[in-house]
Scaffold this motif. Structure first.
Motif, PDB file in Angstrom:
ATOM      1  N   ARG A  31     -10.836  -0.896 -11.692  1.00 16.39           N
ATOM      2  CA  ARG A  31     -10.498   0.129 -10.323  1.00 16.39           C
ATOM      3  C   ARG A  31     -11.556   1.419 -10.318  1.00 16.39           C
ATOM      4  NH1 ARG A  31      -5.758   4.190 -11.242  1.00 16.39           N
ATOM      5  NH2 ARG A  31      -5.658   5.089  -8.991  1.00 16.39           N
ATOM      6  N   LYS A  32     -12.009   1.810 -11.592  1.00 17.14           N
ATOM      7  CA  LYS A  32     -12.938   3.069 -11.555  1.00 17.14           C
ATOM      8  C   LYS A  32     -14.193   2.710 -11.212  1.00 17.14           C
ATOM      9  CE  LYS A  32     -14.748   6.174 -15.102  1.00 17.14           C
ATOM     10  NZ  LYS A  32     -14.815   6.484 -16.562  1.00 17.14           N
ATOM     11  N   ARG A  33     -14.789   1.368 -11.368  1.00 20.84           N
ATOM     12  CA  ARG A  33     -16.060   1.090 -11.120  1.00 20.84           C
ATOM     13  C   ARG A  33     -16.078   0.671  -9.554  1.00 20.84           C
ATOM     14  NH1 ARG A  33     -20.415  -1.952 -14.203  1.00 20.84           N
ATOM     15  NH2 ARG A  33     -21.744  -3.081 -12.691  1.00 20.84           N
ATOM     16  N   LEU A  34     -15.111  -0.156  -9.153  1.00 25.68           N
ATOM     17  CA  LEU A  34     -15.009  -0.513  -7.777  1.00 25.68           C
ATOM     18  C   LEU A  34     -14.291  -0.061  -6.832  1.00 25.68           C
ATOM     19  CD1 LEU A  34     -14.918  -4.269  -8.925  1.00 25.68           C
ATOM     20  CD2 LEU A  34     -16.975  -3.103  -7.989  1.00 25.68           C
ATOM     21  N   GLY A  35     -13.486   0.886  -7.178  1.00 25.23           N
ATOM     22  CA  GLY A  35     -12.543   1.650  -6.283  1.00 25.23           C
ATOM     23  C   GLY A  35     -11.282   1.043  -5.901  1.00 25.23           C
ATOM     24  N   ASP A  36     -10.250   1.598  -5.519  1.00 23.96           N
ATOM     25  CA  ASP A  36      -8.807   1.204  -5.350  1.00 23.96           C
ATOM     26  C   ASP A  36      -8.913  -0.075  -4.254  1.00 23.96           C
ATOM     27  OD1 ASP A  36      -7.963   3.013  -7.005  1.00 23.96           O
ATOM     28  OD2 ASP A  36      -7.143   4.343  -5.522  1.00 23.96           O
ATOM     29  N   LEU A  37      -7.986  -0.903  -4.573  1.00 27.66           N
ATOM     30  CA  LEU A  37      -7.854  -2.020  -3.459  1.00 27.66           C
ATOM     31  C   LEU A  37      -7.270  -1.492  -2.224  1.00 27.66           C
ATOM     32  CD1 LEU A  37      -6.875  -4.875  -6.139  1.00 27.66           C
ATOM     33  CD2 LEU A  37      -9.069  -4.503  -5.011  1.00 27.66           C
ATOM     34  N   GLU A  38      -7.425  -2.189  -1.104  1.00 31.73           N
ATOM     35  CA  GLU A  38      -6.785  -1.764  -0.009  1.00 31.73           C
ATOM     36  C   GLU A  38      -5.943  -3.065   0.414  1.00 31.73           C
ATOM     37  OE1 GLU A  38      -6.840   0.699   2.153  1.00 31.73           O
ATOM     38  OE2 GLU A  38      -8.188   1.665   0.513  1.00 31.73           O
ATOM     39  N   GLN A  41      14.070  -1.660   4.475  1.00 37.94           N
ATOM     40  CA  GLN A  41      13.915  -0.128   3.902  1.00 37.94           C
ATOM     41  C   GLN A  41      12.504   0.357   3.508  1.00 37.94           C
ATOM     42  OE1 GLN A  41      16.912   0.436   0.677  1.00 37.94           O
ATOM     43  NE2 GLN A  41      18.396  -0.884   1.585  1.00 37.94           N
ATOM     44  N   HIS A  42      11.773  -0.435   3.023  1.00 35.34           N
ATOM     45  CA  HIS A  42      10.518  -0.026   2.369  1.00 35.34           C
ATOM     46  C   HIS A  42       9.239  -0.557   2.653  1.00 35.34           C
ATOM     47  CE1 HIS A  42      12.724   2.494  -0.915  1.00 35.34           C
ATOM     48  NE2 HIS A  42      13.558   1.323  -0.496  1.00 35.34           N
ATOM     49  N   GLY A  43       9.297  -1.868   3.530  1.00 38.50           N
ATOM     50  CA  GLY A  43       8.277  -2.495   4.162  1.00 38.50           C
ATOM     51  C   GLY A  43       7.294  -3.285   2.755  1.00 38.50           C
ATOM     52  N   VAL A  44       6.198  -3.547   2.822  1.00 40.17           N
ATOM     53  CA  VAL A  44       5.490  -4.112   1.653  1.00 40.17           C
ATOM     54  C   VAL A  44       4.436  -2.999   1.082  1.00 40.17           C
ATOM     55  CG1 VAL A  44       5.918  -6.282   2.339  1.00 40.17           C
ATOM     56  CG2 VAL A  44       3.912  -5.157   3.178  1.00 40.17           C
ATOM     57  N   GLY A  45       4.052  -3.227  -0.207  1.00 43.80           N
ATOM     58  CA  GLY A  45       3.156  -2.234  -0.834  1.00 43.80           C
ATOM     59  C   GLY A  45       2.598  -2.366  -2.277  1.00 43.80           C
ATOM     60  N   SER A  46       2.016  -1.604  -2.786  1.00 45.73           N
ATOM     61  CA  SER A  46       1.602  -2.039  -3.817  1.00 45.73           C
ATOM     62  C   SER A  46       2.374  -1.071  -5.246  1.00 45.73           C
ATOM     63  CB  SER A  46       0.124  -1.575  -4.299  1.00 45.73           C
ATOM     64  OG  SER A  46      -0.652  -2.395  -3.362  1.00 45.73           O
ATOM     65  N   TRP A  47       2.362  -1.529  -6.258  1.00 48.47           N
ATOM     66  CA  TRP A  47       2.755  -0.645  -7.564  1.00 48.47           C
ATOM     67  C   TRP A  47       1.768  -0.866  -8.616  1.00 48.47           C
ATOM     68  CZ3 TRP A  47       7.601  -3.850  -6.900  1.00 48.47           C
ATOM     69  CH2 TRP A  47       8.794  -3.211  -6.093  1.00 48.47           C
ATOM     70  N   TYR A  48       1.830   0.401  -9.397  1.00 47.83           N
ATOM     71  CA  TYR A  48       0.816   0.174 -10.404  1.00 47.83           C
ATOM     72  C   TYR A  48      -0.659   0.234 -10.126  1.00 47.83           C
ATOM     73  CZ  TYR A  48       5.125  -0.182 -12.701  1.00 47.83           C
ATOM     74  OH  TYR A  48       6.447   0.040 -13.150  1.00 47.83           O
ATOM     75  N   ASN A  49      -1.004   1.190  -9.144  1.00 52.40           N
ATOM     76  CA  ASN A  49      -2.441   1.252  -8.645  1.00 52.40           C
ATOM     77  C   ASN A  49      -3.139  -0.061  -8.184  1.00 52.40           C
ATOM     78  OD1 ASN A  49      -2.399   4.016  -9.648  1.00 52.40           O
ATOM     79  ND2 ASN A  49      -2.441   3.228 -11.684  1.00 52.40           N
ATOM     80  N   GLY A  50      -2.211  -0.813  -7.513  1.00 51.21           N
ATOM     81  CA  GLY A  50      -2.688  -1.850  -6.814  1.00 51.21           C
ATOM     82  C   GLY A  50      -2.803  -3.172  -7.791  1.00 51.21           C
ATOM     83  N   LEU A  51      -2.241  -3.293  -9.103  1.00 54.04           N
ATOM     84  CA  LEU A  51      -2.253  -4.286  -9.749  1.00 54.04           C
ATOM     85  C   LEU A  51      -1.300  -5.334  -9.615  1.00 54.04           C
ATOM     86  CD1 LEU A  51      -3.154  -5.549 -12.531  1.00 54.04           C
ATOM     87  CD2 LEU A  51      -1.111  -4.397 -13.686  1.00 54.04           C
ATOM     88  N   TYR A  52      -0.148  -4.901  -8.733  1.00 55.60           N
ATOM     89  CA  TYR A  52       0.891  -5.866  -8.088  1.00 55.60           C
ATOM     90  C   TYR A  52       1.239  -5.458  -6.942  1.00 55.60           C
ATOM     91  CZ  TYR A  52       5.205  -8.941  -8.229  1.00 55.60           C
ATOM     92  OH  TYR A  52       5.873  -9.703  -8.048  1.00 55.60           O
ATOM     93  N   ARG A  53       1.017  -6.195  -5.663  1.00 51.82           N
ATOM     94  CA  ARG A  53       1.443  -5.885  -4.314  1.00 51.82           C
ATOM     95  C   ARG A  53       2.277  -7.008  -3.687  1.00 51.82           C
ATOM     96  NH1 ARG A  53      -0.237  -2.623  -0.681  1.00 51.82           N
ATOM     97  NH2 ARG A  53       0.328  -3.169   1.735  1.00 51.82           N
TER      98      ARG A  53
END
Length: 226
Positions: A162-169, A45-57
């Protein structure tokens, strides 16, 4: 409740996936009977992905092929042949599904492994309830804190990283250089964005893991893994 209701509750609580990736129907069928039907339905239904700005994937087990053999070695209870990484945190907490024992959580930074269903079978629940609890409880402050890492002043690092290094891909993590197991310090300036599989393999090879019982009082180390 049926799986559709469980899934609706999970996404109502955590929101839609960030940086979502589709999962093919062929891949879903490859894991039929190996992983809970509820997880396979989430993939469909949703695939895979992150929650909470990439803290948990949520991830595909094949993304971390070879990693679990470096954690388990020749352990009697855990094997890379019947355990599958289904999610990971930004700093190296692995969420694993064991075909024999259900949920296994591995902290690559602490060198610890937990498996409540193995140590406390009397408290075992069905796979749908276990998965729903794992994902639904993410929204609670204590769960998010458990996936964060804290600096020497006991201040959380994720938002600042996250602020210093950017969002995780997808497929990335924040890693300490030098690693904490090599004497590194948990400081913001020691964090880098890096490939998750490469970094996790490195961390797994630095140490032997300990099976911990966090439900006992006092908390106890049960045995070494492997």
């Amino acid at each position: 409740m049926n799986n559709s209701e469980y899934i609706a509750d999970i996404f109502s609580e955590n929101g839609a996936f960030e940086k979502a990736q589709q999962v093919s129907s062929d891949t879903v069928e490859t894991y039929r009977s190996k992983l809970p039907d509820l997880l396979l339905e989430i993939w469909k239904q949703h695939g895979v992905g992150s929650w909470y700005n990439g803290l948990y994937r949520l991830c595909m087990p094949d993304d971390f092929k070879g990693l679990l053999s470096q954690v388990f070695h020749a352990d009697d209870d855990f094997s890379h042949n019947d355990c599958h990484v289904i999610a990971y945190s930004a700093f190296g907490n692995l969420v694993v599904w064991s075909e024999r024992h259900g949920f296994v959580e591995i902290s690559l930074l602490r060198g610890e492994l937990t498996c409540n269903d193995l140590l406390h079978p009397e408290k075992k629940t069905g796979s749908s309830i276990s998965l729903t609890s794992e994902f639904y409880m993410l929204s609670e402050k204590s769960s998010l804190e458990a996936h964060n890492i804290y600096d020497e002043a006991d201040k959380p690092l994720f938002a600042r990283a996250r602020k210093r290094l950017g969002d995780l891909e997808p497929g990335e993590c924040y890693g300490f250089f030098p690693a904490l197991a090599m004497g590194g310090a948990p400081r913001l300036e020691n964090l880098k964005r890096t490939k998750a599989l490469e970094h996790f393999l490195f961390l797994a090879q630095l140490q032997q893991f300990t099976l911990m019982d966090y439900l006992s009082r006092p908390i106890r180390a049960v045995r070494m893994i492997g």
